[in-house]
Motif scaffolding. Structure first.
Motif, mmCIF file in Angstrom:
data_model
loop_
_atom_site.group_PDB
_atom_site.id
_atom_site.type_symbol
_atom_site.label_atom_id
_atom_site.label_comp_id
_atom_site.label_asym_id
_atom_site.label_seq_id
_atom_site.Cartn_x
_atom_site.Cartn_y
_atom_site.Cartn_z
ATOM 1 N N CYS A 113 53.561 -2.699 54.071
ATOM 2 C CA CYS A 113 54.480 -2.802 52.926
ATOM 3 C C CYS A 113 53.853 -2.196 51.671
ATOM 4 O O CYS A 113 54.524 -1.466 50.924
ATOM 5 N N GLY A 114 52.578 -2.474 51.441
ATOM 6 C CA GLY A 114 51.906 -1.936 50.271
ATOM 7 C C GLY A 114 51.700 -0.436 50.342
ATOM 8 O O GLY A 114 51.940 0.294 49.373
ATOM 9 N N ILE A 115 51.253 0.045 51.500
ATOM 10 C CA ILE A 115 51.003 1.480 51.672
ATOM 11 C C ILE A 115 52.295 2.275 51.524
ATOM 12 O O ILE A 115 52.336 3.309 50.831
ATOM 13 N N GLN A 116 53.360 1.802 52.136
ATOM 14 C CA GLN A 116 54.627 2.521 52.046
ATOM 15 C C GLN A 116 55.160 2.540 50.621
ATOM 16 O O GLN A 116 55.749 3.538 50.183
ATOM 17 N N HIS A 117 54.946 1.463 49.884
ATOM 18 C CA HIS A 117 55.387 1.447 48.484
ATOM 19 C C HIS A 117 54.622 2.493 47.674
ATOM 20 O O HIS A 117 55.220 3.224 46.867
ATOM 21 N N LEU A 118 53.317 2.576 47.882
ATOM 22 C CA LEU A 118 52.523 3.603 47.195
ATOM 23 C C LEU A 118 53.045 4.998 47.517
ATOM 24 O O LEU A 118 53.253 5.823 46.618
ATOM 25 N N HIS A 119 53.248 5.269 48.779
ATOM 26 C CA HIS A 119 53.677 6.601 49.198
ATOM 27 C C HIS A 119 55.070 6.932 48.662
ATOM 28 O O HIS A 119 55.347 8.090 48.313
ATOM 29 N N THR A 120 55.931 5.932 48.559
ATOM 30 C CA THR A 120 57.260 6.153 47.972
ATOM 31 C C THR A 120 57.145 6.595 46.520
ATOM 32 O O THR A 120 57.963 7.386 46.035
ATOM 33 N N MET A 121 56.113 6.129 45.834
ATOM 34 C CA MET A 121 55.888 6.513 44.436
ATOM 35 C C MET A 121 55.062 7.792 44.315
ATOM 36 O O MET A 121 54.655 8.173 43.220
ATOM 37 N N GLY A 122 54.773 8.443 45.456
ATOM 38 C CA GLY A 122 53.998 9.677 45.419
ATOM 39 C C GLY A 122 52.516 9.461 45.200
ATOM 40 O O GLY A 122 51.818 10.335 44.693
ATOM 41 N N ILE A 123 52.024 8.288 45.597
ATOM 42 C CA ILE A 123 50.609 7.951 45.378
ATOM 43 C C ILE A 123 49.901 7.806 46.720
ATOM 44 O O ILE A 123 50.365 7.079 47.604
ATOM 45 N N ILE A 124 48.787 8.506 46.879
ATOM 46 C CA ILE A 124 47.908 8.341 48.036
ATOM 47 C C ILE A 124 46.689 7.539 47.578
ATOM 48 O O ILE A 124 46.053 7.891 46.578
ATOM 49 N N HIS A 125 46.371 6.482 48.291
ATOM 50 C CA HIS A 125 45.266 5.611 47.881
ATOM 51 C C HIS A 125 43.911 6.287 48.053
ATOM 52 O O HIS A 125 43.074 6.272 47.152
ATOM 53 N N ARG A 126 43.648 6.808 49.231
ATOM 54 C CA ARG A 126 42.433 7.567 49.593
ATOM 55 C C ARG A 126 41.174 6.727 49.775
ATOM 56 O O ARG A 126 40.122 7.276 50.103
#
Length: 323
Positions: A113-126
């Motif tokens: 849920c957290g990773i997909q939310h980041l990716h929806t906002m165009g953010i890669i954690h790395r």
């Protein structure tokens, strides 16, 4: 200032993380106190500003740590994060050992849920790894530490600069090739493998028939070809590893956590006094107006009255905004 600083929770290259409390609401925060001098000298200001921006966006997900406020003094910038007192997933794994599949599935679902939310906002954690998955008193988990995050990674955009932690880095990044959000799904695969087997490196002998669903999802997340990697290639929520998961219940925090941990406390409670830290830093550093201008726009608050400072705080620790 309504903030009362208590003790140091941890130290980093650029400052401390300090436990602070709102004296009116008694709400506690983990406040990053970062030296401006260190940021300017090490040319790391861009990373801090990225984290600063990302943390303001993460409040849309229950599975991402977010910032409640930020302000600055003459010598420091301070970033107030929600405080999660039960350590991180790495500490949980050290205390519990390898997890049963159901427990691992719970944590994995919340991370999805957290990773997909980041990716929806165009953010890669790395830099996804157990140390960057915090555990709340409720037993739920939240992804933290966005200092290496990449913004505006929409559509076909790629990057090629190296970031992350050895053992969790995707092969395309290791090879200094172009990469996208698939690097986060590779790291996620390593984390699931580590939760179930206790090892970061995958080995088929560590799995049996009862863990076949886990073995399958890990192999699909660890594919060397990022275009074929689960999470990018197909909807990860539909993998059979998650077939028992009610995603609506997960998103609304209605699934009972498998473990409720006790709050962790530092072994040595080192007191923190912002005025003293500010004065000590001022002995060796006098930021120029140009230096201060680099931090323009840093201050914000998601809380209506917490930073009621301009008329109540005096001396070196008064929050400021460069002209």
């Amino acid at each position: 200032m309504r903030l009362r600083f208590h003790h140091v929770l941890g130290r980093g290259a650029y400052g401390e993380v300090v436990l602070a409390e709102d004296t009116v609401t008694c709400q506690r925060y983990a406040v990053k106190v970062i030296r401006k001098r260190a940021l300017l000298a090490e040319v790391e200001l861009a990373d801090v500003m990225v984290e600063h921006r990302v943390l303001q966006l993460t409040s849309g997900s229950r599975f991402l740590v977010h910032a409640e406020f930020a302000f600055q003094t003459k010598m420091h910038v301070l970033l107030g994060l929600e405080y999660l007192s039960c350590g991180d997933l790495d500490q949980l794994l050290q205390s519990k050992g390898p997890l049963d599949v159901n427990s691992a599935r719970f944590y994995a679902a919340e991370m999805v849920c957290g990773i997909q939310h980041l990716h929806t906002m165009g953010i890669i954690h790395r830099d996804l790894k157990p140390e960057n998955i915090l555990v709340a008193e409720t037993g739920h988990v939240k992804i933290t530490d966005f200092g290496l995050a990449l913004e505006n990674m929409y559509g076909d955009r790629t990057a090629n600069d190296y970031a992350g932690t050895e053992g969790y880095v995707a092969p395309e990044m290791d090879a200094r090739e172009e990469y996208n959000a698939a690097v986060d799904w590779f790291s996620f695969g390593v984390i699931i493998n580590q939760m179930i087997t206790g090892e970061r490196k995958y080995h088929h002998k560590l799995f049996n028939e009862s863990t076949s669903g886990a073995k399958s999802i890990i192999l699909q997340l660890l594919k060397r070809n990022p275009a074929k990697r689960l999470g990018v290639n197909r909807d990860i929520r539909k993998h059979r590893f998650f077939q028992q998961i009610d995603w609506i219940s997960v998103e609304s925090l209605r699934v009972p956590p498998p473990h409720i941990l006790e709050s962790s406390k530092p072994e040595h409670l080192e007191p923190f006094h912002l005025d003293a830290v500010e004065a000590a830093e001022a002995k060796d550093f006098r930021p120029s107006p140009k230096d201060q201008a680099m931090f323009r726009g840093f201050s914000f608050s998601n809380l209506k009255t917490l930073l009621d400072t301009s008329s109540k705080t005096t001396g070196a620790s008064s929050p400021t905004e460069p002209p």
